[in-house]
Structure formats: C-alpha cells, structure tokens
Design a protein around this motif. Structure first.
Motif, mmCIF file in Angstrom:
data_model
loop_
_atom_site.group_PDB
_atom_site.id
_atom_site.type_symbol
_atom_site.label_atom_id
_atom_site.label_comp_id
_atom_site.label_asym_id
_atom_site.label_seq_id
_atom_site.Cartn_x
_atom_site.Cartn_y
_atom_site.Cartn_z
ATOM 1 N N TRP A 376 0.726 -1.213 0.091
ATOM 2 C CA TRP A 376 -0.058 -0.127 -0.102
ATOM 3 C C TRP A 376 0.947 1.393 0.020
ATOM 4 C CZ3 TRP A 376 -4.195 -0.715 -2.233
ATOM 5 C CH2 TRP A 376 -5.011 -1.985 -2.002
ATOM 6 N N LEU A 377 2.042 1.193 0.572
ATOM 7 C CA LEU A 377 3.164 2.348 0.315
ATOM 8 C C LEU A 377 3.264 2.720 -1.086
ATOM 9 C CD1 LEU A 377 5.692 2.002 3.394
ATOM 10 C CD2 LEU A 377 4.047 3.726 2.681
ATOM 11 N N LEU A 378 3.678 1.520 -1.736
ATOM 12 C CA LEU A 378 3.904 1.539 -3.391
ATOM 13 C C LEU A 378 2.697 2.158 -4.134
ATOM 14 C CD1 LEU A 378 5.794 1.090 -5.559
ATOM 15 C CD2 LEU A 378 4.572 -1.307 -5.706
ATOM 16 N N ALA A 379 1.616 1.402 -3.821
ATOM 17 C CA ALA A 379 0.218 1.845 -4.301
ATOM 18 C C ALA A 379 0.174 3.494 -4.129
ATOM 19 C CB ALA A 379 -0.944 1.130 -3.963
ATOM 20 N N LEU A 380 0.113 3.985 -2.879
ATOM 21 C CA LEU A 380 -0.121 5.167 -2.516
ATOM 22 C C LEU A 380 1.000 5.936 -3.153
ATOM 23 C CD1 LEU A 380 -1.520 7.312 -0.585
ATOM 24 C CD2 LEU A 380 0.282 6.624 1.192
ATOM 25 N N ALA A 381 2.348 5.916 -3.178
ATOM 26 C CA ALA A 381 3.336 6.516 -4.014
ATOM 27 C C ALA A 381 3.230 6.929 -5.373
ATOM 28 C CB ALA A 381 4.779 6.060 -3.622
ATOM 29 N N VAL A 382 2.776 5.523 -6.089
ATOM 30 C CA VAL A 382 2.422 5.450 -7.461
ATOM 31 C C VAL A 382 1.364 6.423 -8.060
ATOM 32 C CG1 VAL A 382 1.656 4.270 -9.458
ATOM 33 C CG2 VAL A 382 3.689 3.359 -7.900
ATOM 34 N N ALA A 383 0.284 6.318 -6.996
ATOM 35 C CA ALA A 383 -1.061 7.064 -7.357
ATOM 36 C C ALA A 383 -0.626 8.622 -7.102
ATOM 37 C CB ALA A 383 -2.128 6.507 -6.559
#
Length: 424
Positions: A376-383
């Motif tokens: 979810w850190l990756l998803a948050l950063a990418v988004a």
C-alpha cells in the motif's frame, strides 16, 4: 467425494451452522448498508446541489482518512487474544483494549476539532466534519471492542442487526431533515448519533450477558502489548485508506466543489458496487484459501478465484457502463449529468480492485504484514505521482488513472508474493 450424508453431517456441526448463519447475517447487513447509503446519497445530492454535496463528500473523505488512526489493536490482534485467554480474563482484555482505543480516538477527535477551529478546511466542510468526527469516539472504543468479543464467539448477529436497524432509522431521519430544510452543517451530527446508539445498544447487550455488570479492567502490561502488537498491519491499513481517498483529496485542490460533488457521486456508486461484488466473491474464499495448506492446491484455487472475480467484475462493469445514464439520473437527479461519463469509466476500476482483493487473501493467510505495508505504500506513492501529472491535464479522469495504476501496482506485489510463496 462429498456425499449428501456427509454434507448433512457437516451442517449438523454447531460450529459450521453458527459460521454459516454469521455469513448470512453479514451479507444481509452489507446489502442493507449499501442500499441505505445509495438512498441517503441520492436524497442529499438532490437537496444540497452539486457544490454543497461536493463539500459533504469531501468532509466524509477526511473522516475516512482520519478513522484508520483509531484502528489500533485491530480485530486480528484482539479476537485471538480473547479466544486464547480464560473466560475470567475477558473483562481485563476488553477493558485494556477499550482504554487504548478510547484514548487514541479522543486524541484523533481533538486533533480534528483543533484543525477545524484553526481554519484548515472550508468553513462548511469543517462544520460538517465536526459532527462526523464524533463517530470516531464511539465506533472503535465501544462498537469495535464489543464486536471483537462477538466475533470470538462467531456470533455477530447482535451487532449486525443493530447496525441494520440504525441505518434504516438514519435514512428516515435524513428524509425528515431534508423535508424540514435543515442546514447542511447539521447533518453530520446524525451520523454521530447513529454511532452512539449502536455503541449504547451493544454495551447494554454485553452487560445483560454478564449478569448486569460491565466488569472491564485496565491491565497496563496488556495495554502496552495492544499498543505495539499489529502496528505494521495498522500502518498498512492507514496507507490503504489514504490511497483509496487520495483521488478526492488531490482533486479538491484542482477542481470546484461542484465538480468534486459530481465525481464523488459517481465514485460512491462505484465503490458500493465493488463492495457488493467482492463480498459475494470472498464469501467462499475462506474455504478455498485459509483452510488449504498444500501449495499446488492453493495455487490452483487462487487462479480459479481470480478468474471468477475478474469475470464477475467485467460482467458487472459492462452492465453498469450501459446503464450509467439511467442510474445516475435516477439516483442523483439532472444536476449530475457530469457524473455519467466518470461513472462509466470508474466501474472498470472494479476489475483491478477485485483481482487485488483476491490476491490479498494470501497476504492475510500468511500474515505477511510487511508485504501488506510495502504494497500500500507503493500504491500510494505511484497514485500520488500519477495524480500530480494526470489531474492538471485530465481533471477528474486523471484521478481515475491514478487509482487504476495504484491498483495495478498493489496487484503486482500480490502476484510476486504468491509466486514466491507458492512456488513448487
């Protein structure tokens, strides 16, 4: 092979019967909540108009971003503790969890009110949020703790029945407030009243089940354990909810509240569809994931569940895409024509969202907390990066691109972990 006699014997098992009844009640509660949410949104959207409705939706977005802060000592920690401890320690376990959640919730509420008083939000958004935020004081300390006790007995019916009843009453009260032309800033307090009512009913139920006394006690060592156990899962959930609401948080700075209201109207319907579809798909997941230990068998089941969910989401998205105009006009009225195009694209987000949710079952099965957090850190950063680039160029549609890329990033982490964990 499972025979009719074997199936009958299985359902004769009281644990299986209780679990099945629990699933039925959970399904009824979810369907009721979704239906009530759509009805209430339709009434408020027509009464408020797009601009004020956009502010209402933004206040709810802020609440949903703040609420995970109060989820310290989640059910994945509290329920096993209740089950493992002897019955005479129940009051100490629940009392310690209650003290922790109440202190965190009170701090979150005070922080929210302080931010509103400091003028960090639009005045009407702040007035709406002031009432909505009170729900944090009741949801996790009262409802959450008692619901964990009910879950430990596989008997969520009292909580679910109370939740369904108060939801219907809330819808009726919203209708009355709309007919009375109540100012928009007062509606948030109705949600606070609902959470307080659910907490009070469950507290009375618990007391009656325990001889007329509460019997909760604080144990400092257990309090400290609850404060630290599950921290990684807690942070992961905060990141997940921040990702899910990042589109509206960033759009608020780029578009008018009226357009945000139209975007939020479309997204609320879409999120209800995703919730309902995933609930139906995941109902059978425990039997095909959590109870299966052999990697090859589990891998086959995961592919089947993923294919089933993808087919369900694609089929639903096709129907909703075709009926988008009819649905938006019927629920929200003629002022929300701009929501139709957004809704037609948004429903296709259900496909990556469904695939991600099924893959997440393996992460939960093996309690891979750092994978959950990293995902979810990756998803948050990418988004966040995609939104920065796409929203100025595409407006509300850019936020949909950010959500799609974030879901794909999260699903990719799930896929990598599944291949690593279930490799032959």
């Amino acid at each position: 092979m499972l025979t009719l006699k074997g199936l009958s014997a299985r359902f004769a098992n009281p644990d299986v019967t209780r679990a099945f009844a629990n699933i039925v009640w959970l399904g009824l509660e979810r369907v009721t909540q979704i239906a009530v949410a759509i009805v209430i949104s339709g009434m408020l959207a027509r009464y408020f108009g797009p601009d004020t409705f956009g502010k209402w939706q933004y206040a709810n977005t802020l609440l949903l971003v703040l609420s995970p802060i109060t989820w310290v000592c989640g059910a994945e920690i509290l329920v096993p503790t209740i089950v493992k401890r002897p019955p005479e320690q129940l009051g100490t376990v629940l009392g310690s969890a209650f003290a922790l959640r109440l202190s965190v919730s009170a701090a979150a509420l005070l922080l929210t009110w302080t931010s509103i008083a400091a003028g960090l939000t639009d005045p009407l958004v702040g007035a709406m949020l002031a009432g909505l935020a009170v729900t944090m004081l009741f949801r996790e300390p009262f409802v959450g703790v008692i619901n964990s006790w009910l879950q430990s007995m596989t008997y969520s019916k009292p909580q679910l029945l109370t939740s369904m009843s108060t939801a219907v009453v809330k819808a009726a009260l919203v209708y009355l407030l709309v007919r009375a032309a109540t100012t928009p800033s007062r509606f948030g307090w109705l949600w606070a009243l609902e959470s307080a009512a659910i907490g009070a009913v469950l507290l009375v139920y618990y007391i009656r089940r325990h001889g007329g006394t509460l019997g909760w006690h604080l144990d400092r060592s257990l309090f400290r354990h609850f404060a630290t156990a599950g921290t990684v899962f807690w942070l992961g959930l905060i990141c997940m909810y921040l990702f899910l609401k990042l589109d509206r948080l960033m759009l608020e700075r780029a578009i008018s509240f009226a357009n945000l209201g139209r975007y939020s109207a479309a997204q609320q319907l879409n999120e209800n569809w995703i919730t309902l579809a995933l609930m139906l798909a995941q109902t059978i997941a425990p039997a095909f994931v959590y109870r299966v230990q052999e990697p090859a068998h589990l891998r086959r089941n995961m592919w089947r569940l993923t294919a089933m969910t993808a087919a369900l989401m694609i089929g639903g998205a096709v129907v909703l895409d075709l009926l988008a105009g009819l649905i938006i006009r019927r629920v929200f009225g003629p002022d929300y024509e701009g929501s139709i195009g957004i809704f037609r694209w948004a429903v296709w987000l259900s496909v990556p969202a469904g695939i991600e949710a099924i893959g997440n079952l393996i992460v939960l099965k093996y309690q891979a907390k750092f994978v959950l957090l990293a995902k979810w850190l990756l998803a948050l950063a990418v988004a966040f990066v995609v939104n920065l680039l796409a929203i100025p160029r595409l407006g509300a549609y850019g936020a949909l691109v950010g959500l799609a890329v974030g879901y794909l990033a999260a699903a990719s982490v799930n896929l990598y972990y599944i291949r690593l964990k279930l490799r032959s």
